[in-house]
Design an enzyme around this catalytic site. Sequence first.
Site, mmCIF file in Angstrom:
data_model
loop_
_atom_site.group_PDB
_atom_site.id
_atom_site.type_symbol
_atom_site.label_atom_id
_atom_site.label_comp_id
_atom_site.label_asym_id
_atom_site.label_seq_id
_atom_site.Cartn_x
_atom_site.Cartn_y
_atom_site.Cartn_z
ATOM 1 C CG ASP A 51 -1.862 0.919 0.979
ATOM 2 O OD1 ASP A 51 -1.514 2.084 0.571
ATOM 3 O OD2 ASP A 51 -3.081 0.956 1.881
ATOM 4 C CE1 TYR A 143 -6.812 11.999 -10.545
ATOM 5 C CE2 TYR A 143 -7.482 13.613 -11.919
ATOM 6 C CZ TYR A 143 -6.935 12.354 -11.766
ATOM 7 O OH TYR A 143 -6.234 11.692 -12.525
ATOM 8 C CE LYS A 147 -3.182 12.106 -10.957
ATOM 9 N NZ LYS A 147 -2.124 11.049 -10.936
HETATM 10 P P1 NAD Z 1 -6.807 2.566 -12.467
HETATM 11 O O1 NAD Z 1 -7.775 2.807 -11.149
HETATM 12 O O2 NAD Z 1 -7.191 1.606 -13.497
HETATM 13 O O3 NAD Z 1 -5.314 2.120 -11.553
HETATM 14 C C1 NAD Z 1 -4.603 2.674 -10.638
HETATM 15 C C2 NAD Z 1 -4.062 1.990 -9.922
HETATM 16 O O4 NAD Z 1 -3.113 2.487 -8.753
HETATM 17 C C3 NAD Z 1 -5.027 0.738 -9.470
HETATM 18 O O5 NAD Z 1 -4.409 -0.501 -10.062
HETATM 19 C C4 NAD Z 1 -4.740 0.828 -7.860
HETATM 20 O O6 NAD Z 1 -4.597 -0.293 -7.205
HETATM 21 C C5 NAD Z 1 -3.363 1.660 -7.780
HETATM 22 N N1 NAD Z 1 -3.417 2.280 -6.433
HETATM 23 C C6 NAD Z 1 -4.178 3.263 -5.944
HETATM 24 N N2 NAD Z 1 -4.078 3.425 -4.592
HETATM 25 C C7 NAD Z 1 -3.179 2.384 -4.265
HETATM 26 C C8 NAD Z 1 -2.242 2.340 -3.078
HETATM 27 N N3 NAD Z 1 -2.849 3.174 -2.020
HETATM 28 N N4 NAD Z 1 -1.263 1.534 -3.025
HETATM 29 C C9 NAD Z 1 -0.969 0.833 -4.125
HETATM 30 N N5 NAD Z 1 -1.547 0.954 -5.318
HETATM 31 C C10 NAD Z 1 -2.567 1.725 -5.298
HETATM 32 O O7 NAD Z 1 -6.552 4.122 -12.966
HETATM 33 P P2 NAD Z 1 -5.658 4.316 -14.251
HETATM 34 O O8 NAD Z 1 -6.700 5.331 -15.103
HETATM 35 O O9 NAD Z 1 -4.910 3.414 -14.993
HETATM 36 O O10 NAD Z 1 -4.752 5.550 -13.734
HETATM 37 C C11 NAD Z 1 -3.229 5.696 -13.756
HETATM 38 C C12 NAD Z 1 -2.844 6.954 -13.411
HETATM 39 O O11 NAD Z 1 -3.241 7.821 -14.626
HETATM 40 C C13 NAD Z 1 -3.240 7.430 -12.249
HETATM 41 O O12 NAD Z 1 -2.347 8.343 -11.790
HETATM 42 C C14 NAD Z 1 -4.406 8.465 -12.719
HETATM 43 O O13 NAD Z 1 -4.711 9.708 -11.879
HETATM 44 C C15 NAD Z 1 -3.908 9.007 -14.406
HETATM 45 N N6 NAD Z 1 -4.761 9.530 -14.996
HETATM 46 C C16 NAD Z 1 -5.757 8.633 -15.727
HETATM 47 C C17 NAD Z 1 -6.942 9.288 -16.412
HETATM 48 C C18 NAD Z 1 -8.035 8.374 -16.870
HETATM 49 O O14 NAD Z 1 -8.957 8.982 -17.592
HETATM 50 N N7 NAD Z 1 -8.111 7.242 -16.477
HETATM 51 C C19 NAD Z 1 -6.813 10.611 -16.943
HETATM 52 C C20 NAD Z 1 -5.524 11.239 -16.761
HETATM 53 C C21 NAD Z 1 -4.737 10.638 -15.613
#
Ligand code: NAD
Length: 243
Positions: A51, A143, A147
Site C-alpha cells: 500500500d 484530484y 495532479k
Molecule cells: P486505475 O484505477 O485503473 O489504476 C490505478 C492503480 O493504482 C490501481 O491498480 C490501484 O490499485 C493503484 N493504487 C491506488 N491506490 C493505491 C495504493 N494506496 N497503493 C498501491 N496501489 C494503489 O486507473 P488508471 O486510469 O490506470 O490511472 C493510472 C494513472 O493515470 C493515475 O495516476 C491516474 O490519476 C492517471 N490518469 C488517468 C486518467 C484516466 O482518464 N483514466 C486521466 C489522466 C490521468
Amino acid sequence: MDFTGKHALVTGAAGGIGAAIVRMLRTAGAKAAVADKDVSGLEAEAYLPGDLTDGDYANGLPAAAMDALGGLDIVINNAGIMRRGPVTASTDEDFDLSVAVNVKAPFRICRSAIALMAEQGSGAIVNTASCWGVHPGPDHAVYCMTKAAIASLTQCMGRDHAHQGIRINAVCPNEVDTPMLRTGFEMRGFDPSTAVAELGKTVPLGRIAQPEDIAEVVLFLASPHARYICGELVEVNGGKPVG
Ligand code: NAD
C-alpha cells in the site's frame, strides 16, 4: 523501442494504464518489477505488492526493485486515485488519501530512486500527472490539486537532477478508458460503455484514449529517444485540450 537489459519499476501496475505499461515494457525487452495492492494477476520479473500510503513501503520500493531485478534504470510512478467533487463535497479523508497516493508516494519513490540513480549516473523517471494537473477541470478539486502538485514536482526534479544524468518527466493524459474512468460513470448512474462512446465524440481524434495510447508515450519518455527531454509535462489528449 528496445529496452533489452533495462530494469523498470512500475506502480499502479494492476490498473488500466499500469498494466499496459508493464506489458509493453516487457515486450520491448525490459525486466519489470510490479507494485500495486494486488499484483497476483500480473506477469513480471519481480512482485512488490503493498500500500503506497505506507511510508516505509514507498521509500523502500526503488531499492527493493533494484535488489529483485539486479538494477534500476526506469521508474514509472503511475498509481493514482480519483476522489470526485468540489471542495464543499470533499472530506478530510478525501484530501489526505489523495495527497498520500498521488503526491506523497511518488515524492518518496522519486527521492529514493534519485539517490540510487545518481550513484550510477543515469536513470529515467516518468510520473503520471494529468491534463487536469495543468488545466483544472470542473468538480474534481482535490484530484486536480494533487495532479498539479506532481506536475510541479516533476518540473522541479527534472531541473534539479538533470546534472546527475537523470531525466524526470510526466505524462498528462486526458480521458483514458480504464477502471478509474468507468467507475466514475457507474457512480453517476451511466452505462460505462455508452458513456465512453459518447465522450469519444467530444475528442477531435474521435475517441478517448486506450491505455496503450498513454503507455507508448510513457515508454518513449523512458527511452533514449527522449534523451533531451527533461522536466517536461507531455499532454496526451487526442487534440482535446482542457481549459
Ligand atoms: P486505475 O484505477 O485503473 O489504476 C490505478 C492503480 O493504482 C490501481 O491498480 C490501484 O490499485 C493503484 N493504487 C491506488 N491506490 C493505491 C495504493 N494506496 N497503493 C498501491 N496501489 C494503489 O486507473 P488508471 O486510469 O490506470 O490511472 C493510472 C494513472 O493515470 C493515475 O495516476 C491516474 O490519476 C492517471 N490518469 C488517468 C486518467 C484516466 O482518464 N483514466 C486521466 C489522466 C490521468
